[in-house]
Write a protein that holds these residues in place. Structure first.
Motif, PDB file in Angstrom:
ATOM      1  N   LEU A 256     111.815  23.044-117.100  1.00  0.00           N
ATOM      2  CA  LEU A 256     112.319  22.768-115.753  1.00  0.00           C
ATOM      3  C   LEU A 256     113.203  23.906-115.251  1.00  0.00           C
ATOM      4  O   LEU A 256     113.147  24.288-114.087  1.00  0.00           O
ATOM      5  CB  LEU A 256     113.117  21.460-115.752  1.00  0.00           C
ATOM      6  N   THR A 257     114.042  24.451-116.137  1.00  0.00           N
ATOM      7  CA  THR A 257     114.985  25.497-115.726  1.00  0.00           C
ATOM      8  C   THR A 257     114.308  26.835-115.498  1.00  0.00           C
ATOM      9  O   THR A 257     114.919  27.748-114.938  1.00  0.00           O
ATOM     10  CB  THR A 257     116.102  25.663-116.771  1.00  0.00           C
ATOM     11  N   GLU A 258     113.063  26.976-115.930  1.00  0.00           N
ATOM     12  CA  GLU A 258     112.346  28.239-115.753  1.00  0.00           C
ATOM     13  C   GLU A 258     111.318  28.185-114.625  1.00  0.00           C
ATOM     14  O   GLU A 258     110.659  29.183-114.344  1.00  0.00           O
ATOM     15  CB  GLU A 258     111.651  28.635-117.064  1.00  0.00           C
ATOM     16  N   ASP A 259     111.180  27.030-113.974  1.00  0.00           N
ATOM     17  CA  ASP A 259     110.199  26.864-112.916  1.00  0.00           C
ATOM     18  C   ASP A 259     110.926  26.802-111.571  1.00  0.00           C
ATOM     19  O   ASP A 259     111.661  25.857-111.297  1.00  0.00           O
ATOM     20  CB  ASP A 259     109.401  25.572-113.135  1.00  0.00           C
ATOM     21  N   PRO A 260     110.716  27.812-110.696  1.00  0.00           N
ATOM     22  CA  PRO A 260     111.448  27.854-109.420  1.00  0.00           C
ATOM     23  C   PRO A 260     111.296  26.597-108.569  1.00  0.00           C
ATOM     24  O   PRO A 260     112.207  26.249-107.818  1.00  0.00           O
ATOM     25  CB  PRO A 260     110.858  29.076-108.712  1.00  0.00           C
ATOM     26  N   GLN A 261     110.161  25.920-108.668  1.00  0.00           N
ATOM     27  CA  GLN A 261     109.967  24.732-107.832  1.00  0.00           C
ATOM     28  C   GLN A 261     110.943  23.627-108.190  1.00  0.00           C
ATOM     29  O   GLN A 261     111.197  22.722-107.398  1.00  0.00           O
ATOM     30  CB  GLN A 261     108.529  24.218-107.935  1.00  0.00           C
ATOM     31  N   TYR A 262     111.515  23.695-109.401  1.00  0.00           N
ATOM     32  CA  TYR A 262     112.482  22.691-109.821  1.00  0.00           C
ATOM     33  C   TYR A 262     113.926  23.153-109.614  1.00  0.00           C
ATOM     34  O   TYR A 262     114.788  22.354-109.257  1.00  0.00           O
ATOM     35  CB  TYR A 262     112.270  22.316-111.286  1.00  0.00           C
ATOM     36  N   TYR A 263     114.204  24.444-109.846  1.00  0.00           N
ATOM     37  CA  TYR A 263     115.615  24.843-109.829  1.00  0.00           C
ATOM     38  C   TYR A 263     116.088  25.468-108.525  1.00  0.00           C
ATOM     39  O   TYR A 263     117.281  25.479-108.236  1.00  0.00           O
ATOM     40  CB  TYR A 263     115.939  25.775-110.997  1.00  0.00           C
ATOM     41  N   GLN A 264     115.171  26.018-107.689  1.00  0.00           N
ATOM     42  CA  GLN A 264     115.646  26.748-106.515  1.00  0.00           C
ATOM     43  C   GLN A 264     116.357  25.852-105.502  1.00  0.00           C
ATOM     44  O   GLN A 264     117.442  26.192-105.009  1.00  0.00           O
ATOM     45  CB  GLN A 264     114.478  27.494-105.851  1.00  0.00           C
TER      46      GLN A 264
END
Length: 380
Positions: A256-264
């Protein structure tokens, strides 16, 4: 008006978040952006975060009284200090002073805290978990700064911000225009020698707790992040959780922390929020026609003090994050949106360009409606 004399690139390369340092005459001919009586007046307002710290027991104890305050006569002429947070939110004339520190990114900026101190006033030895620039205005204060390391909290009280005394690596007096920079984790203490005004410019980054909490809230609010752990490996024991399984579960979080769709979205909302209340401009909504008329009459568009307008580099969507909310704009307006994040006021051709963009005109009207921006006369 306020120009830092330090070499900013050298500061960023060699000092920032590495070591404390005093900069003599960081501001030449420094003029206090706010007077002591104006600061005292702000601390009378309920919306403004303020406190008085009284030095007691020959400098061994400190009593904290939270504002607002009706009068100050009871505190006498020495051994107390008034601290007012987020002065830049409530006192627009302080903005030019804040601008001098915008060589550091806005997302880090916390607030401008101003203190008025009588001789003997201070807050005791303590450690901040953020970067702070302390600029001396009127008067003189002696500052001691210790080295980073293990420091015991005063009296063994784990909830106290105070620590036991420390061995100083800096022990010096600040005169008007001098500046002390202190990175996170370095213990420090100020001793007031004469009636003094001091200015603290704080820069803060989110903690692991804040990031994890914000991520969890975002996943719940958006009803995403439902993937479950799967494994064919079992531990050698009925009550044992295999090491491989432990790591596999934690890998779900890492994904989750490496996927922009989740963290941005989470980061943009978190970093654009303020810890302190904003001075929202209340008024009637402005129509597109009224905005057009105002621009033609030479109006200036200004953002309120402390408001953060942020863009994320390589964002998956063209959007601005403002005060914890996301606002989309057309990709073709990216350059104009960047100006909106960089500048705190617009007039003339620059304002006309924003107004002529369909997506940004709609955004301007929304920001005016929320009271985050306001229209002012050119001579204000």
């Amino acid at each position: 008006m306020y120009q830092l004399t330090l070499d900013k690139q050298d500061f960023l390369n060699n000092i920032w978040q590495k070591k404390p340092m005093i900069f003599r005459q960081a501001f030449k001919n420094f003029a206090d952006p706010i007077a002591a009586d104006e600061l005292a007046g702000l601390a009378c307002e309920e919306e403004v975060a303020s406190r008085i710290v009284v030095t007691q027991n020959d400098g061994k104890d400190w009593q904290v009284i939270n504002g607002p305050f009706e009068d100050y006569d009871q505190y006498g002429e020495e051994n107390w200090q008034l601290l007012v947070q987020a002065v830049n939110h409530w006192y627009p004339d302080s903005q030019p002073f804040v601008e001098a520190f915008r060589f550091l990114p806005d997302w880090r900026f916390d607030d401008l805290m101003v203190s008025f101190a009588t001789p003997g006033g201070g807050v005791g030895p303590h450690i901040d978990q953020y970067d702070v620039f302390i600029i001396q205005g009127e008067g003189r204060r002696r500052w001691t700064v210790g080295d980073i390391g293990s420091h015991q909290q005063r009296g063994g009280n784990l909830t106290s911000p105070l620590i036991e005394n420390f061995s100083p690596i800096i022990d010096d007096i600040l005169e008007p225009g001098d500046m002390l920079y202190i990175p996170p984790g370095f213990p420090h203490q100020g001793f007031t020698l004469t009636l003094a005004l001091s200015y603290s410019i704080g820069f803060r980054a989110p903690s692991q707790q804040e990031l994890m909490s914000q991520m969890a809230d975002y996943l719940i609010d958006e009803n995403i992040g439902h993937r479950r752990f799967t494994s064919t490996t079992n531990a050698a024991g009925k009550g044992v959780v295999a090491q491989e399984q432990q790591l596999g579960m934690m890998a779900l979080i890492k994904q989750l922390t490496e996927d922009p769709q989740y963290y941005q979205t989470m980061l943009g909302k978190l970093l654009s929020q303020n810890r302190f209340e904003l001075d929202i401009c209340e008024g009637e909504p402005v129509s597109a026609a009224e905005l057009t008329d105002a621009i033609e009459d030479g109006a200036v568009l200004k953002r309120i003090g402390g408001l953060k307008v942020l863009l994320l580099e390589n964002d998956l969507q063209p959007r601005l994050f403002i005060n914890g909310e996301a606002f989309a704009f057309d990709a073709a307006d990216a350059e104009l949106a960047k100006q909106l994040s960089d500048q705190t006021e617009f007039s003339g051709d620059a304002l006309q360009a924003l107004h002529q963009s369909a997506s940004l005109q709609a955004l301007l009207l929304e920001l005016l409606k929320k009271g985050w921006f306001y229209l002012a006369d050119a001579n204000e």
